[in-house]
Design a protein around this motif. Structure first.
Motif: not given
Length: 217
Positions: A179, A182-184
């Motif tokens: 997660d 995917k975000k950073y």
């Protein structure tokens, strides 16, 4: 029933607390470390209230709530359960948010405590004593995991400054790593987000410098 948390396991099969579990503890305590290790195994998010020696806020609060100045002390706002004793907390977390089993290295009683103590011995009491600081209005969020020396350095400073922090467990095998990626676009821990200032930051040395500059009195 959920599987034990291994690198290939899906901790999402285990019950997840709707609200973060609250634990009052401090970094330099071997009994507290045992509980932190179980938190990593179960991939739980925990709101930590640091209770270093000489701290004015949360150490007295534990005495007020539970009647003893003893650590760790856990409060689960999802069930209303509150308890002392690291082994009892570990068993409770395993039954409530895992498959009921406790890793063998956390079931060896005195040996587990000695091992946890040895793991802390190289840090010369870091994360045990209070440094006067300003209390933030909101907990600082940190992505970290027990066992990482870099995460430990950041956590020691959070504890010494008595800064409440919401820890997002992200040990090896945690779905939160993907997660985060995917975000950073990368995974690196520790990482903090401070809702009080808007600061977002990697690198343990930079985090320590920021926390001391922002909150040390």
């Amino acid at each position: 029933r959920c599987r034990k948390v291994k690198e290939t396991s899906k901790v999402g099969q285990c019950p997840r607390p709707a609200k973060p579990i609250e634990i009052y503890e401090f970094e330099g305590c071997p009994f507290c470390r045992k509980v932190r290790e179980m938190v990593s195994v179960l991939d739980l998010d925990v709101l930590y209230y640091p209770c270093p020696k000489g701290s004015p806020t949360f150490r007295p609060k534990v005495l007020e709530m539970g009647g003893k100045r003893q650590f760790p002390y856990m409060v689960d706002p999802n069930t209303g359960v509150a308890m002392y004793e690291s082994d009892d907390i570990i068993n409770y977390l395993a039954k409530t948010y895992g498959d009921g089993s406790v890793p063998i290295m956390l079931k060896l009683g005195l040996l587990t405590t000695i091992t946890a103590g040895l793991a802390l011995s190289g840090r010369s009491g870091k994360g045990s004593s209070y440094t006067p600081a300003k209390l933030p209005s909101q907990p600082i969020e940190i992505w970290a995991y027990e066992g990482s020396p870099f995460c430990k350095i950041a956590r020691e400073t959070l504890v010494e400054l008595e800064l409440p922090h919401l820890l997002h467990s992200c040990a090896r095998g945690s779905p939160k790593r993907q997660d985060f990626f995917k975000k950073y676009g990368l995974f690196q821990a520790p990482y903090i987000e401070d809702p009080n200032t808007g600061v977002k930051m990697f690198e343990s040395a930079d985090i320590v410098e920021y926390l001391r500059a922002t909150y040390a009195a």
